[in-house]
Design a protein around this motif. Structure first.
Motif, PDB file in Angstrom:
ATOM      1  N   LEU A   1       0.706  -1.294  -0.042  1.00  0.00           N
ATOM      2  CA  LEU A   1      -0.107  -0.114  -0.048  1.00  0.00           C
ATOM      3  C   LEU A   1       0.816   1.350  -0.130  1.00  0.00           C
TER       4      LEU A   1
ATOM      5  N   VAL B   1      -6.634  -1.487 -22.150  1.00  0.00           N
ATOM      6  CA  VAL B   1      -7.552  -0.358 -22.084  1.00  0.00           C
ATOM      7  C   VAL B   1      -7.135   1.087 -22.061  1.00  0.00           C
ATOM      8  N   PHE B   2      -5.915   1.197 -21.449  1.00  0.00           N
ATOM      9  CA  PHE B   2      -5.351   2.511 -21.333  1.00  0.00           C
ATOM     10  C   PHE B   2      -4.137   2.967 -22.267  1.00  0.00           C
TER      11      PHE B   2
ATOM     12  N   PRO C   1      -1.788   9.705 -10.525  1.00  0.00           N
ATOM     13  CA  PRO C   1      -2.753   8.584 -10.684  1.00  0.00           C
ATOM     14  C   PRO C   1      -3.255   8.392 -12.019  1.00  0.00           C
ATOM     15  N   ASP C   2      -3.086   9.394 -13.078  1.00  0.00           N
ATOM     16  CA  ASP C   2      -3.701   8.922 -14.416  1.00  0.00           C
ATOM     17  C   ASP C   2      -2.544   8.647 -15.450  1.00  0.00           C
TER      18      ASP C   2
ATOM     19  N   SER D   1      -2.504   0.961  -9.660  1.00  0.00           N
ATOM     20  CA  SER D   1      -3.765   0.958  -9.080  1.00  0.00           C
ATOM     21  C   SER D   1      -4.372  -0.381  -8.879  1.00  0.00           C
ATOM     22  N   THR D   2      -4.384  -1.118 -10.377  1.00  0.00           N
ATOM     23  CA  THR D   2      -4.836  -2.158 -10.720  1.00  0.00           C
ATOM     24  C   THR D   2      -4.458  -3.541 -10.066  1.00  0.00           C
TER      25      THR D   2
ATOM     26  N   ILE E   1       2.006   6.277  -7.191  1.00  0.00           N
ATOM     27  CA  ILE E   1       0.871   7.320  -7.658  1.00  0.00           C
ATOM     28  C   ILE E   1       1.280   8.672  -7.263  1.00  0.00           C
ATOM     29  N   SER E   2       1.839   8.994  -6.224  1.00  0.00           N
ATOM     30  CA  SER E   2       2.508  10.360  -6.205  1.00  0.00           C
ATOM     31  C   SER E   2       3.555  10.543  -6.780  1.00  0.00           C
TER      32      SER E   2
ATOM     33  N   THR F   1       2.275   1.529  -3.534  1.00  0.00           N
ATOM     34  CA  THR F   1       1.279   2.019  -4.350  1.00  0.00           C
ATOM     35  C   THR F   1       1.161   3.359  -4.279  1.00  0.00           C
ATOM     36  N   THR F   2       1.042   3.916  -3.109  1.00  0.00           N
ATOM     37  CA  THR F   2       0.851   5.442  -2.771  1.00  0.00           C
ATOM     38  C   THR F   2       2.012   6.167  -3.410  1.00  0.00           C
TER      39      THR F   2
ATOM     40  N   ARG G   1      -1.814   3.828 -13.440  1.00  0.00           N
ATOM     41  CA  ARG G   1      -3.011   2.941 -13.488  1.00  0.00           C
ATOM     42  C   ARG G   1      -2.638   1.418 -13.272  1.00  0.00           C
TER      43      ARG G   1
ATOM     44  N   VAL H   1      -4.371  -3.383 -18.300  1.00  0.00           N
ATOM     45  CA  VAL H   1      -4.250  -1.886 -18.455  1.00  0.00           C
ATOM     46  C   VAL H   1      -3.697  -1.523 -19.678  1.00  0.00           C
TER      47      VAL H   1
ATOM     48  N   GLN I   1      -2.540  -3.336  -7.019  1.00  0.00           N
ATOM     49  CA  GLN I   1      -3.048  -2.992  -5.586  1.00  0.00           C
ATOM     50  C   GLN I   1      -4.346  -3.713  -5.448  1.00  0.00           C
ATOM     51  N   GLY I   2      -5.239  -3.542  -6.239  1.00  0.00           N
ATOM     52  CA  GLY I   2      -6.658  -4.016  -6.225  1.00  0.00           C
ATOM     53  C   GLY I   2      -6.947  -5.130  -6.609  1.00  0.00           C
TER      54      GLY I   2
END
Lengths: 172, 197
Positions: free
Chosen positions: A99, A170-171, A111-112, A120-121, A106-107, A102-103, A117, A167, A123-124
């Motif tokens: 976690l 899609v992205f 995040p985008d 995020s994927t 992202i920072s 991931t943070t 992305r 990912v 991690q989730g």
């Protein structure tokens, strides 16, 4: 997102209403079950302390970073960005570590971004395999765990590979 | 196997710290790691007491059995050794439900109860039964529909669309869960084949 605020209160309400309707002594039954929870939680403590100290020693020594630097070249050849490697390695062994990572990703990358992305994927979509095994088997005193670790870790590899693929589609 | 991994993490870590000159960090890690573990347990304490208390009510009122009946067809495919009427089935199902809704806190206590019941089914042996490994595989691959913590982090760092990763997450989760079930099956078949010959 908003719906998730409702799930827990509704669940509690439903269980209590149903129990009352079925004439279960709700409060006494709650306490009885809670005592079981207490003894389970206490019995897990040594398992978790043992495992988490081992993992933090492994990470703090730098062996973890070294391992991920070894994997960089083969993974980059497969189109997997290097920045994600430490997360992929730590995800199955440390929930708080993953976690935090991931943070951090992202920072750093936003995040985008693609990496944001992907992180995020990842991690989730998988859970901390070693933690789940430690807690579940520790709670019931399983000593010989058979193929559990192999199955869990291989499933993590599948999940992470799937995260990269989806990912990218899609992205990408 | 777990003994080797555990000791290995320590030994490799200490050896590497010796080469790498990170012994100071390792010293710190020993104590912070232990502290963190106890903190996790205290966090678990509250949810375990609360959810197991609540689940006891659900069990006594017959709600768990009801839940078990509805999902019997799927669950009995995944857990062929568990009799459909056994309390283990109810706990397994509520564990799966809680996972799906992203209620990890609620899922753990129910998963542990399910494990306890599975141990009873396995004559209280201290080795993992096949059903236990299947349940574990389902939990480590985390069948999540709403990855709440990730969405929260993305929001915090100003994502234009914090929830855009829900689709890819569900797809990846589905793959790892199906993967877990298939891998579990594969190892089971293999070990069964080995035993019979």
């Amino acid at each position: 997102m908003n719906a998730s605020i409702w799930i827990i209160p509704l669940m509690i309400g439903f269980i209590l209403a149903y129990g009352t309707w079925k004439r279960v002594p709700t409060y006494e039954t709650f306490v009885e079950g809670g005592k079981e929870g207490l003894s389970i939680a206490v019995s897990i403590v040594p398992y978790l302390v043992g495992m988490m100290v081992a993992i933090s020693v492994f990470r703090a020594s730098g062996a973890m970073a070294f391992l991920s630097s070894l994997l960089k070249v083969p993974l980059e050849a497969l189109g997997i960005p290097t920045e994600i490697v430490p997360l992929a390695l730590i995800r199955p062994i440390s929930g708080t570590g993953a976690l935090a990572m991931t943070t951090d990703i992202i920072s750093t990358y936003g995040p985008d971004s693609f990496i944001g992305r992907l992180a995020s994927t990842m991690q989730g979509s998988t859970d901390t395999t070693l933690y789940v095994i430690t807690v579940y088997f520790g709670a019931i005193g399983i000593k010989r765990m058979g193929n559990a670790l192999k199955v869990g870790l291989l499933a993590d590899v599948v999940g992470m590979a799937a995260a990269v693929v989806f990912v990218t589609i899609v992205f990408g | 196997m777990v003994n080797l991994i555990w000791a290995g993490l320590f030994l490799i870590g200490i050896l590497y710290a010796f080469i790498n000159g990170t012994m100071e960090e390792v010293n710190k890690a020993i104590f912070t790691g232990a502290e963190e573990a106890v903190a996790v347990c205290i966090g678990l304490l509250s949810v375990l007491i609360f959810w197991l208390g609540l689940m006891k009510i659900a069990q006594k009122s017959g709600l768990l059995d009801l839940l078990g009946k509805g999902f019997k067809p799927i669950a009995s495919k995944l857990f062929p050794e568990v009799p459909p009427e056994h309390p283990a089935m109810g706990y397994i199902l509520s564990n799966m439900m809680a996972n799906m809704f992203g209620l990890g806190n609620a899922a753990t206590p129910m998963g542990i109860k399910a494990m306890e019941e599975l141990k009873k089914l396995n004559n209280m042996k201290d080795s993992a039964s096949r059903s236990m490994i299947t349940l574990l595989a389902l939990n480590t691959s985390s069948l999540t529909l709403i990855p709440t913590s990730v969405i929260a982090i993305r929001m915090k760092y100003g994502s234009v669309s914090p929830t855009e990763i829900v689709g890819t997450t569900i797809a990846a989760t589905a793959c790892s869960t199906i993967g877990a079930i298939l891998i579990d099956r594969f190892f089971y078949r293999r070990s069964k084949g080995r035993n019979s010959t």
